[in-house]
Scaffold this motif. Structure first.
Motif, PDB file in Angstrom:
ATOM      1  N   ASP A   1     -26.738 -36.729 -41.547  1.00  9.37           N
ATOM      2  CA  ASP A   1     -28.162 -36.391 -41.432  1.00  9.37           C
ATOM      3  C   ASP A   1     -28.812 -36.118 -42.791  1.00  9.37           C
ATOM      4  OD1 ASP A   1     -28.134 -36.529 -38.619  1.00  9.37           O
ATOM      5  OD2 ASP A   1     -27.323 -34.495 -38.482  1.00  9.37           O
ATOM      6  N   LEU A   2     -27.999 -35.976 -43.821  1.00  9.19           N
ATOM      7  CA  LEU A   2     -28.561 -35.729 -45.154  1.00  9.19           C
ATOM      8  C   LEU A   2     -29.389 -36.920 -45.613  1.00  9.19           C
ATOM      9  CD1 LEU A   2     -25.461 -34.097 -46.870  1.00  9.19           C
ATOM     10  CD2 LEU A   2     -27.651 -32.968 -46.418  1.00  9.19           C
ATOM     11  N   ARG A   3     -30.542 -36.648 -46.185  1.00  6.62           N
ATOM     12  CA  ARG A   3     -31.439 -37.686 -46.665  1.00  6.62           C
ATOM     13  C   ARG A   3     -31.548 -37.636 -48.187  1.00  6.62           C
ATOM     14  NH1 ARG A   3     -30.292 -39.330 -42.599  1.00  6.62           N
ATOM     15  NH2 ARG A   3     -31.564 -39.815 -40.762  1.00  6.62           N
ATOM     16  N   LYS A   4     -31.924 -38.746 -48.740  1.00  5.73           N
ATOM     17  CA  LYS A   4     -32.108 -38.868 -50.182  1.00  5.73           C
ATOM     18  C   LYS A   4     -33.018 -37.750 -50.695  1.00  5.73           C
ATOM     19  CE  LYS A   4     -33.701 -42.234 -53.635  1.00  5.73           C
ATOM     20  NZ  LYS A   4     -34.034 -43.657 -53.836  1.00  5.73           N
ATOM     21  N   THR A   5     -32.681 -37.223 -51.859  1.00  4.90           N
ATOM     22  CA  THR A   5     -33.464 -36.163 -52.486  1.00  4.90           C
ATOM     23  C   THR A   5     -33.805 -36.582 -53.924  1.00  4.90           C
ATOM     24  OG1 THR A   5     -32.395 -34.484 -51.123  1.00  4.90           O
ATOM     25  CG2 THR A   5     -33.496 -33.721 -53.126  1.00  4.90           C
ATOM     26  N   VAL A   6     -35.082 -36.551 -54.228  1.00  7.21           N
ATOM     27  CA  VAL A   6     -35.587 -37.022 -55.519  1.00  7.21           C
ATOM     28  C   VAL A   6     -36.213 -35.850 -56.263  1.00  7.21           C
ATOM     29  CG1 VAL A   6     -37.171 -38.607 -56.685  1.00  7.21           C
ATOM     30  CG2 VAL A   6     -36.062 -39.296 -54.535  1.00  7.21           C
ATOM     31  N   THR A   7     -35.862 -35.706 -57.519  1.00 10.72           N
ATOM     32  CA  THR A   7     -36.503 -34.720 -58.391  1.00 10.72           C
ATOM     33  C   THR A   7     -37.257 -35.452 -59.497  1.00 10.72           C
ATOM     34  OG1 THR A   7     -34.864 -32.974 -57.996  1.00 10.72           O
ATOM     35  CG2 THR A   7     -36.118 -32.847 -60.045  1.00 10.72           C
ATOM     36  N   ILE A   8     -38.493 -35.036 -59.727  1.00  5.97           N
ATOM     37  CA  ILE A   8     -39.305 -35.574 -60.827  1.00  5.97           C
ATOM     38  C   ILE A   8     -39.645 -34.415 -61.755  1.00  5.97           C
ATOM     39  CG2 ILE A   8     -41.446 -36.738 -61.477  1.00  5.97           C
ATOM     40  CD1 ILE A   8     -41.477 -37.985 -58.651  1.00  5.97           C
ATOM     41  N   ASN A   9     -39.102 -34.455 -62.956  1.00  2.00           N
ATOM     42  CA  ASN A   9     -39.377 -33.433 -63.967  1.00  2.00           C
ATOM     43  C   ASN A   9     -40.429 -33.950 -64.945  1.00  2.00           C
ATOM     44  OD1 ASN A   9     -37.544 -31.249 -63.342  1.00  2.00           O
ATOM     45  ND2 ASN A   9     -35.886 -32.613 -63.941  1.00  2.00           N
ATOM     46  N   ILE A  10     -41.521 -33.220 -65.065  1.00  2.00           N
ATOM     47  CA  ILE A  10     -42.555 -33.534 -66.051  1.00  2.00           C
ATOM     48  C   ILE A  10     -42.382 -32.544 -67.195  1.00  2.00           C
ATOM     49  CG2 ILE A  10     -45.035 -33.715 -66.471  1.00  2.00           C
ATOM     50  CD1 ILE A  10     -45.338 -34.147 -63.413  1.00  2.00           C
ATOM     51  N   LEU A  11     -41.999 -33.040 -68.357  1.00  2.00           N
ATOM     52  CA  LEU A  11     -41.674 -32.183 -69.501  1.00  2.00           C
ATOM     53  C   LEU A  11     -42.744 -32.275 -70.574  1.00  2.00           C
ATOM     54  CD1 LEU A  11     -37.881 -33.084 -69.923  1.00  2.00           C
ATOM     55  CD2 LEU A  11     -38.934 -31.459 -68.337  1.00  2.00           C
ATOM     56  N   SER A  12     -43.163 -31.127 -71.070  1.00  2.00           N
ATOM     57  CA  SER A  12     -44.112 -31.094 -72.184  1.00  2.00           C
ATOM     58  C   SER A  12     -43.389 -31.022 -73.524  1.00  2.00           C
ATOM     59  CB  SER A  12     -45.056 -29.892 -72.033  1.00  2.00           C
ATOM     60  OG  SER A  12     -45.916 -30.079 -70.936  1.00  2.00           O
ATOM     61  N   PHE A  13     -42.109 -31.321 -73.534  1.00  2.00           N
ATOM     62  CA  PHE A  13     -41.309 -31.323 -74.757  1.00  2.00           C
ATOM     63  C   PHE A  13     -40.327 -32.487 -74.671  1.00  2.00           C
ATOM     64  CE2 PHE A  13     -39.567 -28.487 -71.566  1.00  2.00           C
ATOM     65  CZ  PHE A  13     -38.268 -28.950 -71.415  1.00  2.00           C
ATOM     66  N   ASN A  14     -39.749 -32.839 -75.789  1.00  2.00           N
ATOM     67  CA  ASN A  14     -38.769 -33.922 -75.822  1.00  2.00           C
ATOM     68  C   ASN A  14     -37.381 -33.361 -75.533  1.00  2.00           C
ATOM     69  OD1 ASN A  14     -40.684 -35.849 -76.438  1.00  2.00           O
ATOM     70  ND2 ASN A  14     -40.383 -35.664 -78.652  1.00  2.00           N
ATOM     71  N   TRP A  15     -36.765 -33.852 -74.480  1.00  2.00           N
ATOM     72  CA  TRP A  15     -35.396 -33.464 -74.149  1.00  2.00           C
ATOM     73  C   TRP A  15     -34.410 -34.507 -74.668  1.00  2.00           C
ATOM     74  CZ3 TRP A  15     -32.781 -29.342 -72.871  1.00  2.00           C
ATOM     75  CH2 TRP A  15     -31.487 -29.475 -72.344  1.00  2.00           C
ATOM     76  N   PHE A  16     -34.728 -35.781 -74.468  1.00  2.00           N
ATOM     77  CA  PHE A  16     -33.885 -36.870 -74.961  1.00  2.00           C
ATOM     78  C   PHE A  16     -34.430 -37.276 -76.332  1.00  2.00           C
ATOM     79  CE2 PHE A  16     -34.002 -37.053 -70.317  1.00  2.00           C
ATOM     80  CZ  PHE A  16     -32.652 -36.939 -70.028  1.00  2.00           C
ATOM     81  N   ARG A  17     -33.993 -36.581 -77.352  1.00  2.78           N
ATOM     82  CA  ARG A  17     -34.622 -36.688 -78.667  1.00  2.78           C
ATOM     83  C   ARG A  17     -34.372 -38.030 -79.356  1.00  2.78           C
ATOM     84  NH1 ARG A  17     -36.598 -31.905 -80.457  1.00  2.78           N
ATOM     85  NH2 ARG A  17     -36.010 -30.040 -79.290  1.00  2.78           N
ATOM     86  N   TYR A  18     -33.284 -38.686 -79.014  1.00  5.07           N
ATOM     87  CA  TYR A  18     -32.943 -39.923 -79.723  1.00  5.07           C
ATOM     88  C   TYR A  18     -33.263 -41.159 -78.894  1.00  5.07           C
ATOM     89  CZ  TYR A  18     -30.577 -36.388 -82.455  1.00  5.07           C
ATOM     90  OH  TYR A  18     -30.312 -35.271 -83.188  1.00  5.07           O
ATOM     91  N   ASP A  19     -34.204 -41.029 -78.008  1.00  3.62           N
ATOM     92  CA  ASP A  19     -34.606 -42.130 -77.143  1.00  3.62           C
ATOM     93  C   ASP A  19     -36.124 -42.102 -77.044  1.00  3.62           C
ATOM     94  OD1 ASP A  19     -35.140 -43.917 -75.077  1.00  3.62           O
ATOM     95  OD2 ASP A  19     -33.328 -43.409 -73.983  1.00  3.62           O
ATOM     96  N   ASN A  20     -36.779 -43.201 -77.372  1.00  7.22           N
ATOM     97  CA  ASN A  20     -38.235 -43.250 -77.353  1.00  7.22           C
ATOM     98  C   ASN A  20     -38.818 -43.514 -75.976  1.00  7.22           C
ATOM     99  OD1 ASN A  20     -38.570 -42.758 -80.138  1.00  7.22           O
ATOM    100  ND2 ASN A  20     -38.179 -44.915 -80.610  1.00  7.22           N
ATOM    101  N   ARG A  21     -37.962 -43.771 -74.977  1.00  2.00           N
ATOM    102  CA  ARG A  21     -38.468 -44.005 -73.629  1.00  2.00           C
ATOM    103  C   ARG A  21     -39.077 -42.726 -73.069  1.00  2.00           C
ATOM    104  NH1 ARG A  21     -33.624 -45.908 -70.230  1.00  2.00           N
ATOM    105  NH2 ARG A  21     -32.504 -44.588 -71.742  1.00  2.00           N
ATOM    106  N   TYR A  22     -40.262 -42.851 -72.491  1.00  3.63           N
ATOM    107  CA  TYR A  22     -40.917 -41.678 -71.922  1.00  3.63           C
ATOM    108  C   TYR A  22     -40.528 -41.454 -70.465  1.00  3.63           C
ATOM    109  CZ  TYR A  22     -44.142 -45.401 -70.448  1.00  3.63           C
ATOM    110  OH  TYR A  22     -44.680 -46.556 -69.932  1.00  3.63           O
ATOM    111  N   HIS A  23     -39.854 -42.419 -69.852  1.00  2.00           N
ATOM    112  CA  HIS A  23     -39.436 -42.302 -68.452  1.00  2.00           C
ATOM    113  C   HIS A  23     -37.970 -42.682 -68.337  1.00  2.00           C
ATOM    114  CE1 HIS A  23     -39.727 -43.962 -64.046  1.00  2.00           C
ATOM    115  NE2 HIS A  23     -39.200 -42.747 -64.075  1.00  2.00           N
ATOM    116  N   ARG A  24     -37.162 -41.752 -67.848  1.00  2.00           N
ATOM    117  CA  ARG A  24     -35.742 -42.026 -67.618  1.00  2.00           C
ATOM    118  C   ARG A  24     -35.400 -41.666 -66.174  1.00  2.00           C
ATOM    119  NH1 ARG A  24     -32.165 -41.808 -72.591  1.00  2.00           N
ATOM    120  NH2 ARG A  24     -30.557 -41.228 -71.100  1.00  2.00           N
ATOM    121  N   THR A  25     -34.517 -42.473 -65.558  1.00  2.44           N
ATOM    122  CA  THR A  25     -34.118 -42.281 -64.165  1.00  2.44           C
ATOM    123  C   THR A  25     -32.601 -42.240 -64.071  1.00  2.44           C
ATOM    124  OG1 THR A  25     -36.046 -43.587 -63.506  1.00  2.44           O
ATOM    125  CG2 THR A  25     -34.420 -43.111 -61.807  1.00  2.44           C
TER     126      THR A  25
END
Length: 308
Positions: free
Chosen positions: A114-138
């Motif tokens: 019965d478990l269903r897919k769970t999606v989290t979308i984090n909107i960050l006002s800072f850079n977490w992935f500092r060595y990657d210029n992509r603004y969207h990661r999945t």
């Protein structure tokens, strides 16, 4: 459309007001479809908003959470969180909250099926992935070698707003348009984007009503204060940690160079809390040829304005 200046769209209360209300469902669906990039014909057309309100007396709590939680017609849970202050734990926080939502779906008597897919979308006002210029990661759970999905139940998105600021052109897709909106773009540029995006037009309309409501503006301002307090506390904690690191480095050198004779001086160093003073000392302490020289260097550092 009347122009609104100064609103912080990543203020969690304003964000929830725009995206987490029945009035804002058009904006929410537009944003979700831009992020999830579902195949043509499978775009979301409706969601059920799930209550994530907090008691008003906790609005000034730095840890209060006013995120947006929705469920699709197929039962998929989608959680949107805005993170303005970098607490250096976003990866673990994300997994913790995702896990809570995922296992929280089951009640007594239900099956794992019965478990269903769970999606989290984090909107960050800072850079977490500092060595990657992509603004969207999945992220998903995949086999290390083949890349095969274990299953599709985990999906986590990171949107880094700082990286979209580097784009000095009009958005080329709906996601870029929404990220520019969330970066508090205003004026003619924002109006031009809104003309082409009905969801953003709706969001701007909600902003106007929100901004003209004195009660809602007051709550917004309380949340802004809580955010400033949180950022200040985090900055203070980092500065304190850095200061202790410098104190220990200086004291270790004094102990190695002058032994027990330097104990008193080490205690004086540990009473210095300002980074500027400690930096001045640490840059010179290795030149000390005697304990008296070291004492003079420490005394000189303590004279930095504001030092205690």
């Amino acid at each position: 459309m009347a122009e609104i200046r100064g609103i912080n769209r990543t203020n969690d209360y304003a964000f929830k007001r725009i995206f987490g209300s029945e009035e804002g469902k058009e904006a929410l669906l537009s944003f979700l479809n831009a992020v999830l990039q579902l195949p043509s014909g499978r775009e979301l057309t409706g969601v059920e908003l799930l209550d994530r309100e907090i008691d008003p007396k906790h609005l000034l709590d730095r840890g209060a959470r006013l995120d947006v939680l929705a469920r699709t017609g197929e039962g998929v849970l989608i959680n949107i969180e805005v993170q303005v202050a970098n607490q250096y734990n976003i990866d673990k926080r994300t997994m913790y909250y995702w896990a809570g939502l995922y296992h929280g779906q089951l009640t007594s008597g239900q099956q794992f099926a019965d478990l269903r897919k769970t999606v989290t979308i984090n909107i960050l006002s800072f850079n977490w992935f500092r060595y990657d210029n992509r603004y969207h990661r999945t992220f998903h759970v995949r086999d290390d070698q083949s890349g095969d999905l274990l299953n599709d139940d985990l999906e986590i998105h990171f949107l880094e707003l700082e990286k979209i600021k580097k784009i000095k052109r009009r958005p080329v897709n709906a996601l870029e348009a929404w990220m520019m909106y969330l970066n508090n773009l205003e004026g003619e540029e924002m109006e031009g984007i809104a003309v082409e995006n009905p969801g953003i037009r709706k969001a701007l309309t909600i902003e106007q009503a929100f901004w003209q409501n004195k009660k809602e503006r007051r709550i917004y301002e309380l949340r802004e204060k809580a955010l400033r307090d949180e950022i200040s506390a985090l900055a203070g904690a980092r500065a304190e940690g850095e200061a202790k690191g410098r104190q220990e480095a200086i004291c270790k050198y004094l102990d190695a160079r002058f032994g027990d004779d330097s104990r008193g001086l080490q205690e004086r160093v540990r009473q210095i809390g300002r980074l500027e003073a400690l930096d001045k000392i640490i840059n010179k302490i290795y030149t000390a040829g005697s304990l008296e020289d070291a004492q003079a260097i420490v005394d000189g550092g303590r004279q930095v304005p504001g030092t205690y």
